[in-house]
Design a protein around this motif. Structure first.
Motif, PDB file in Angstrom:
ATOM      1  N   THR A   1      -3.508   4.464   1.489  1.00  0.00           N
ATOM      2  CA  THR A   1      -4.350   3.514   0.760  1.00  0.00           C
ATOM      3  C   THR A   1      -4.731   2.339   1.648  1.00  0.00           C
ATOM      4  O   THR A   1      -4.280   2.222   2.792  1.00  0.00           O
TER       5      THR A   1
ATOM      6  N   GLY B   1       0.844  -1.186   0.000  1.00  0.00           N
ATOM      7  CA  GLY B   1       0.000   0.000   0.000  1.00  0.00           C
ATOM      8  C   GLY B   1       0.882   1.238   0.000  1.00  0.00           C
ATOM      9  O   GLY B   1       2.114   1.143  -0.081  1.00  0.00           O
ATOM     10  N   TYR B   2       0.269   2.426   0.112  1.00  0.00           N
ATOM     11  CA  TYR B   2       1.035   3.656  -0.026  1.00  0.00           C
ATOM     12  C   TYR B   2       0.496   4.748   0.885  1.00  0.00           C
ATOM     13  O   TYR B   2      -0.710   4.932   1.010  1.00  0.00           O
TER      14      TYR B   2
ATOM     15  N   SER C   1      -3.474   0.889  -3.862  1.00  0.00           N
ATOM     16  CA  SER C   1      -2.421   1.767  -4.392  1.00  0.00           C
ATOM     17  C   SER C   1      -2.308   1.644  -5.910  1.00  0.00           C
ATOM     18  O   SER C   1      -2.450   0.561  -6.480  1.00  0.00           O
TER      19      SER C   1
ATOM     20  N   ALA D   1       4.808   0.340  -4.754  1.00  0.00           N
ATOM     21  CA  ALA D   1       3.409   0.316  -4.285  1.00  0.00           C
ATOM     22  C   ALA D   1       2.448   0.417  -5.460  1.00  0.00           C
ATOM     23  O   ALA D   1       2.037   1.505  -5.854  1.00  0.00           O
TER      24      ALA D   1
ATOM     25  N   LEU E   1      -1.168   8.075  -5.433  1.00  0.00           N
ATOM     26  CA  LEU E   1      -1.615   7.073  -4.456  1.00  0.00           C
ATOM     27  C   LEU E   1      -0.861   5.759  -4.655  1.00  0.00           C
ATOM     28  O   LEU E   1      -1.397   4.676  -4.427  1.00  0.00           O
ATOM     29  N   GLY E   2       0.396   5.868  -5.076  1.00  0.00           N
ATOM     30  CA  GLY E   2       1.216   4.676  -5.245  1.00  0.00           C
ATOM     31  C   GLY E   2       2.586   5.055  -5.742  1.00  0.00           C
ATOM     32  O   GLY E   2       2.892   6.243  -5.940  1.00  0.00           O
TER      33      GLY E   2
END
Ligand SMILES: [Zn+2]
Length: 487
Positions: free
Chosen positions: A292, A284-285, A303, A321, A315-316
């Motif tokens: 996330t 995840g991130y 992510s 991620a 978001l990654g």
């Protein structure tokens, strides 16, 4: 159901089917799913605004989901499920306010807060990947999940099926938000068991045994257990990396989307352990503002470095991620644990009286009816007419494998004529047409000697259409019901 339909059916029932009316009072035979109204949850989500992104109908229930937007730009999510009888179950994931909102058919409201949750605690059992089955990559991958409940968690729910549909939707929402378009999580079935368990790794290791019968009947790839839990809980949820089982607190609205991410072989935040580089990009991130689903679980996204939050932050991370890519790669294996059930599925699960229904579209609805595969269960041939319902008998098992014959009712009608309730195998016309409906009902009053335990099993039916040679479609009714005899 509209009050007009309710009144019309009620009046008709009293006139022509007095016996039936007594048996069906309180049941829902609705031609259409109830329209979605925001008034049921508006006061709970205020001051957030709901932006609906998805709306679909599953087994007659309408499920809607989308983003919650706060005045200060923070975001959350909402899943709302409208049941057949007008009850509403909403999974509210709002910054600072998470929980399950339930509004009964009579308007009784309750909001159960999820409580303190920390999704960075150790909550996984890692297993070797050689368990993976042969997979067929490419195309839409549908992962079938059995939702398992304890009697304690089911008793807390106004509508266990609505809750199960809603929980599944939380993961689909995370996938859609992360632009994963080729993976779908589907509710395969439900099983309710007598005992509740603590949310621990030890319980996780038992979940596939506890719900083995339900997994087999529903052809489930995965099982997600929702227990009330107790003081021995060691996390909000537990899941295998990768694997087929999760267990989580029923009152959590964000645990399932996190734990099933572990089943897809996702891990928490990159950089916590020296061997993390062997696992990239399955993390995840946390970008400093948004976290996330697998790394903090504050925002309803898996992510994906191509997706940005409301602050313009990614978001990654391409190298570390990218759960969107991980889902895409893992879903063919997850969907291949078990071949999917063929035909229609109808989930009938609850600890009180319960009704399940589905509809089917055919060119000549007046020639379509439903029969049992075996005469042991009920009629195996269509009849031209009749009143009342079809009695059905199904041999079910309790947790110890003890068998009991349990009685059900099968009812049929055509969408535009819901007042014409007939036995399920009667091919009665409706002048204005419509979809053909089947409802299977469980009434405790039909089963006075059935012991006060949970029983599960399945009933095999088929749809027959007289207008087309031997056209048929199998229907599997997945059953989990409770007896009420204290003797
Ligand atoms: Zn976790």
């Amino acid at each position: 159901m509209s009050s007009f339909v309710r009144l019309a059916r009620h009046a008709f029932s009293i006139l022509f089917f007095g016996l039936l009316a007594a048996g069906l009072s309180g049941c829902a035979h609705s031609p259409l799913p109830p329209a979605g109204g925001v008034e049921a949850y508006a006061s709970v989500i205020a001051p957030a605004v709901f932006e609906r992104a998805s709306s679909q109908v599953i087994q007659g229930y309408r499920v809607e989901s989308g983003i919650l937007r706060m005045p200060d730009k923070r975001r959350g999510s909402l899943v709302v499920v409208h049941g057949l009888d007008g009850a509403v179950t909403a999974l509210v994931d709002e910054p600072g306010k998470r929980g399950v909102l339930q509004v009964s058919a009579t308007g009784k409201r309750s909001f159960t807060e999820s409580g303190a949750e920390n999704f960075k605690l150790p909550d996984t059992i890692k297993v070797a990947r050689h368990h993976l089955h042969e997979a067929s990559p490419g195309g839409l991958q549908i992962i079938d999940v059995l939702v398992g409940l304890s009697r304690q968690s089911a008793n807390w729910l106004v509508d266990p099926l609505a809750f199960a549909i809603g929980q599944i939707e939380t993961a689909n929402q995370g996938l859609r938000n992360a632009l994963v378009e080729d993976v779908q999580i589907r509710l395969a079935g439900m099983q309710i068991v007598d005992d509740d368990h603590a949310i621990t790794g030890d319980t996780l290791s038992q979940v596939e045994d506890i719900f083995a019968r339900g997994m087999t009947s529903a052809h489930a790839d995965l099982v997600a257990a929702f227990f009330v839990g107790n003081k021995d809980d060691t996390a909000t949820g537990w899941g295998y990396i990768p694997g087929r089982a999760t267990v989580q607190r029923a009152r959590s609205v964000t645990a399932f989307r996190h734990e099933i991410g572990h089943n897809a072989s996702g891990d928490h935040c990159y950089g916590e352990y020296p061997d993390d580089d062997e696992w990239v990009p399955r993390f995840g991130y946390d970008n400093g503002k948004s976290t996330t689903i697998l790394c903090g679980n504050d925002d309803p996204y898996y992510s994906n470095p191509r997706v940005h939050d409301q602050y313009g932050l990614p978001l990654g991370n391409t190298r570390t991620a990218n759960m969107a890519l991980t889902w895409h790669e893992m879903a063919p294996y997850m969907a291949a644990y078990t071949p999917a059930l063929v035909g229609q599925r109808l989930i009938l699960a609850g600890t009180a009286d319960v009704t399940a229904q589905f509809s089917i579209t055919r060119a000549q609805p007046g020639l379509v009816g439903f029969v049992a595969l075996s005469a042991v269960n009920g009629p195996v041939q269509l009849i031209p007419g009749g009143a009342g319902y079809t009695p059905l008998t199904v041999r079910l098992k309790d947790a110890q494998g003890r068998e009991s014959d349990v009685y059900f009712r099968g009812v049929r009608w055509v969408g535009q004529c819901p007042e014409l309730l007939t036995p399920m195998n009667a091919t009665v016309e409706c002048a204005v047409g419509g979809d053909v409906y089947l409802a299977i009902e469980y009434h405790r009053e039909d089963n006075p000697p059935l012991p006060d335990r949970l029983f599960s099993g399945e009933l095999k039916l088929k749809v027959l259409d007289r207008s087309v040679g031997n056209w048929l479609e199998p229907v599997t009714v997945l059953i989990s019901v409770a007896g009420s005899s204290k003797r």
